[in-house]
Design a protein around this motif. Structure first.
Motif, PDB file in Angstrom:
ATOM      1  N   VAL A  43     -35.149 -11.491   9.872  1.00  0.00           N
ATOM      2  CA  VAL A  43     -35.630 -11.734  11.228  1.00  0.00           C
ATOM      3  C   VAL A  43     -34.496 -11.761  12.259  1.00  0.00           C
ATOM      4  O   VAL A  43     -34.722 -12.127  13.414  1.00  0.00           O
ATOM      5  N   GLY A  44     -33.290 -11.393  11.875  1.00  0.00           N
ATOM      6  CA  GLY A  44     -32.217 -11.337  12.862  1.00  0.00           C
ATOM      7  C   GLY A  44     -30.854 -11.339  12.199  1.00  0.00           C
ATOM      8  O   GLY A  44     -30.752 -11.427  10.975  1.00  0.00           O
ATOM      9  N   HIS A  45     -29.805 -11.212  13.021  1.00  0.00           N
ATOM     10  CA  HIS A  45     -28.447 -11.327  12.496  1.00  0.00           C
ATOM     11  C   HIS A  45     -27.473 -11.652  13.611  1.00  0.00           C
ATOM     12  O   HIS A  45     -27.828 -11.612  14.793  1.00  0.00           O
ATOM     13  N   GLU A  46     -26.254 -12.002  13.233  1.00  0.00           N
ATOM     14  CA  GLU A  46     -25.186 -12.212  14.210  1.00  0.00           C
ATOM     15  C   GLU A  46     -23.875 -11.715  13.589  1.00  0.00           C
ATOM     16  O   GLU A  46     -23.706 -11.745  12.373  1.00  0.00           O
ATOM     17  N   ILE A  47     -22.982 -11.222  14.468  1.00  0.00           N
ATOM     18  CA  ILE A  47     -21.719 -10.650  14.000  1.00  0.00           C
ATOM     19  C   ILE A  47     -20.600 -11.242  14.844  1.00  0.00           C
ATOM     20  O   ILE A  47     -20.749 -11.398  16.060  1.00  0.00           O
ATOM     21  N   SER A  48     -19.485 -11.609  14.197  1.00  0.00           N
ATOM     22  CA  SER A  48     -18.383 -12.230  14.933  1.00  0.00           C
ATOM     23  C   SER A  48     -17.708 -11.205  15.845  1.00  0.00           C
ATOM     24  O   SER A  48     -17.812  -9.996  15.623  1.00  0.00           O
ATOM     25  N   MET A  54     -20.514 -11.504   9.213  1.00  0.00           N
ATOM     26  CA  MET A  54     -21.909 -11.309   9.621  1.00  0.00           C
ATOM     27  C   MET A  54     -22.803 -12.367   8.983  1.00  0.00           C
ATOM     28  O   MET A  54     -22.637 -12.708   7.818  1.00  0.00           O
ATOM     29  N   ASN A  55     -23.703 -12.899   9.743  1.00  0.00           N
ATOM     30  CA  ASN A  55     -24.754 -13.777   9.217  1.00  0.00           C
ATOM     31  C   ASN A  55     -26.096 -13.084   9.423  1.00  0.00           C
ATOM     32  O   ASN A  55     -26.329 -12.491  10.473  1.00  0.00           O
ATOM     33  N   GLN A  56     -26.953 -13.198   8.429  1.00  0.00           N
ATOM     34  CA  GLN A  56     -28.262 -12.561   8.553  1.00  0.00           C
ATOM     35  C   GLN A  56     -29.344 -13.618   8.361  1.00  0.00           C
ATOM     36  O   GLN A  56     -29.174 -14.530   7.561  1.00  0.00           O
TER      37      GLN A  56
END
Ligand SMILES: [Zn+2]
Lengths: 226, 416
Positions: A43-48, A54-56
């Motif tokens: 349902v989403g992710h973030e990248i430094s 990366m977090n998912q």
């Protein structure tokens, strides 16, 4: 319905089974509208910033069936406003929470019998929760007691209502109070403890003052929750 | 004739929570193994003939059988592996299993890798997951999370033993301040401050008498440890190995309320014990470990310990269960700060769960590793300075603790 049961009886001896399959005739559902099993989904992710980490975000939502089996009569009892305990026919020990087989090794796991317990208890120990799991935050502060239901060898945890948090005390006599019948769900949250009618709080003291000092900010904090 | 069980080395990742704890579990395990190999150049993964994985909850890991990912990543195909899970005592139970394997003579060199990734879910969700290790049919939704059960037990214990909030606050201060000398500790990495008794007393209420600073931390972390025969220890780390001279594992009820009148305890210790206040499984497993190690006076014969301080209150309860003090002496024992670095039996020089952190499956291993460093003289190398060195440490105790005292192990570890 009766026809179903009749059919069960007829087929009973055709297969060897551990036990007869129950026929469920009462079924209730009270899940909130937004609770549903959607299965696994990203349902989403973030990248430094430097693109090194990366977090998912993975979501899953699972419905569990708690099959109460031999313990069922305790939970059915709650729906009827009763505290059902069990008792060993050999040694006489009785329990709430229930044991379907005796804990005394000399009784060689003897099957216990169901008994209706009095709606009376005594505080064994207590605490005042100022923090809890997500689903309980709005009810803080919660006075949680381990209480011995009259006749039981063991203590059961539940909330104590109808008392200022700083007034709870060891050995205080309690009564067991059920929610209105239509609100019960067959879980331990169907009942709570309240002080027995004869009980009066003890005079103000240093510990009560300390508890009040700790609990007052909790009341304030809860007001800020949506 | 059973084989002597030795520990030759081990390491943890930094324990952390949230954005700064970014290692993958298999990457973290690899880094722990590498640090162990740097400390003990003679050790090779090829020498392992068994590896035991120590992990508590797949709820936190969003992955079933995650040990298979780590195992595969370490290049260990063909090596026998299994996972041990025993709540907060997972790490201690993994050491117990590894020690049995070595003692039997069936295995020679056993690796243990443990981890938890509790920051995979929101903190309040994490509390509820941990609460699922209570009997959810009776305890989960009655406002119940673990600190509340511990608080109910501690409240009565403190009254019965004349122990005050300030007395246990000393333990929180001690462990968090010890962690300030340890760069891998979560308290050092995040909050990073020395605290006082007043800070503990003024921290927010979690569940009376427990406040925020009386509580351990939720963590992400990985740990690795090598357990082996003395023959192997002498070969690869002759000057730096330690021996597991005593061990005990015991159990108690899942629901704390079921400890009243329990025939299993009445049979062992007489009526009225442990009630809801004493950790009987701790006493019982300590007795086993002391007997095996030939210890008759733990306070005199043990130099220090790394013990399971999930709450400052439970560390105090553990002192009593370990036989370091009794009902008459426990309050004074706390006030005299006997377990601080300047006391006669320092506890949790590494920071403990309150300071180092509590990534459940790695926690017990962290305690064992800190105990090993202390005995092997490695603290000055692993911590920031010598403040947390126990002088002439020859005998340590490691305690790992699950549930509401539901499973507890104790180990007596000595310098060779
Ligand atoms: Zn019986």
């Amino acid at each position: 319905m009766t026809q179903d049961i009749q059919m069960k009886k007829d087929t009973k001896h055709t297969k060897k089974k551990f036990a007869d399959e129950p026929v469920f005739t009462i079924k209730k559902e009270y899940r909130p509208k937004d609770v549903r099993e959607t299965g696994l989904a990203f349902v989403g992710h973030e990248i430094s910033e430097d693109k090194s980490v990366m977090n998912q975000f993975l979501h899953y939502d699972q419905l569990y069936t708690i099959r109460h089996g031999l313990n069922s009569r305790f939970f059915i009892g709650l729906l009827d406003g009763k505290i059902m305990g069990t008792r060993c026919p050999k040694c006489g020990d009785a329990w709430v929470p229930v044991r379907t087989h005796c804990w005394n090794l000399d009784c060689t796991l003897s099957v216990t019998e169901w008994i209706e317990m009095p709606l009376l208890a005594t505080v064994h120990t207590w605490t005042i929760a100022g923090w809890s799991g997500r689903s309980s935050l709005k009810r803080l502060p919660i006075v949680l007691v381990y209480a011995i239901v009259k006749g039981s060898k063991v203590a059961i945890a539940n909330e104590l209502h109808g008392v200022k948090p700083w007034d709870v005390e060891f050995e205080m006599p309690l009564k067991i109070v059920f929610k209105p019948k239509e609100e019960r769900i067959g879980a331990v949250t169907d009942f709570h403890f309240e002080p027995a009618d004869t009980w009066k709080p003890s005079p103000w003291n240093k510990e009560k003052e300390r508890i009040k000092e700790l609990v007052d900010p909790v009341y304030e904090w809860v007001k800020t929750l949506k | 004739m059973t084989e002597k069980v030795c520990i030759i080395g081990g390491a943890t990742t930094p324990f952390d929570y949230g954005p700064t704890g970014f290692e993958s579990i298999e990457g973290g395990a690899a880094e722990c193994v590498k640090e162990t190999m740097q400390d003990v150049p003679g050790f090779s993964l090829r020498d392992l003939d068994l590896i035991i994985y120590s992990h508590f909850s797949v709820h936190f890991g969003h992955q079933l059988a995650p040990e298979w990912i780590i195992h595969d990543h370490l290049g260990l195909v063909g090596l026998p592996h299994f996972r041990v899970e025993n709540g907060g005592n997972t790490g201690g139970s993994a050491l117990y299993a590894a020690a049995l394997a070595v003692m039997s003579g069936h295995h020679d060199v056993v690796g243990i890798a443990g981890w938890e990734t509790m920051d995979s879910v929101a903190q309040s969700q994490g509390s509820e997951f941990i609460a699922m290790a209570s009997d959810i049919r009776y305890e989960l939704m009655v406002g119940g999370i673990y600190p509340i059960y511990y608080a109910a037990m501690a409240n009565k214990w403190m009254k019965e033993n004349h122990v005050t909030e300030e007395d246990v606050a000393r333990i929180a201060v001690k462990n968090k301040n010890n962690a300030m000398e340890n760069p891998k500790a979560q308290w050092y990495r995040n909050e990073h401050k020395y605290i006082t008794i007043d800070d503990v007393m003024n921290s927010r209420l979690i569940s009376y008498p427990i406040k925020k600073y009386d509580c351990c931390l939720m963590s992400r972390g990985v740990a690795f440890l090598v357990v082996c025969s003395e023959k192997y220890a002498k070969k690869v780390n002759p000057d730096g190995y330690v021996t597991v001279d005593g061990m005990g594992l015991s159990s108690c009820t899942i629901r704390a309320g079921d400890r009243l009148n329990n025939p299993g305890w009445t049979e062992r210790y007489g009526p009225g014990y442990p009630g809801m206040t004493e950790f009987a499984a701790c006493r019982n497993s300590a007795e086993q470990a002391y007997k095996m190690a030939g210890i008759t006076n733990p306070l005199k014969e043990i130099d220090f310990g790394e013990i399971h301080d999930a709450f400052s209150t439970s560390e105090a309860q553990i002192y009593k269960a370990l036989g370091l003090a009794d009902k008459q002496s426990i309050a004074q024992f706390l006030r005299d700060e006997r377990t601080s670095m300047h006391g006669d039996i320092p506890m949790n020089p590494g920071g403990g769960l309150l300071g180092y952190g509590h990534p459940v499956g790695a926690t017990g291993l962290m305690s064992i590793i800190e105990c090993y460093y202390q005995l092997a003289g490695m603290i000055p190398k692993k911590h920031l300075n010598k403040k947390t060195v126990v002088p002439d440490a020859a005998c340590g105790i490691v305690n790992s603790h699950a549930g509401t005292g539901t499973s507890i192990s104790n180990f007596i570890i000595r310098r060779k």
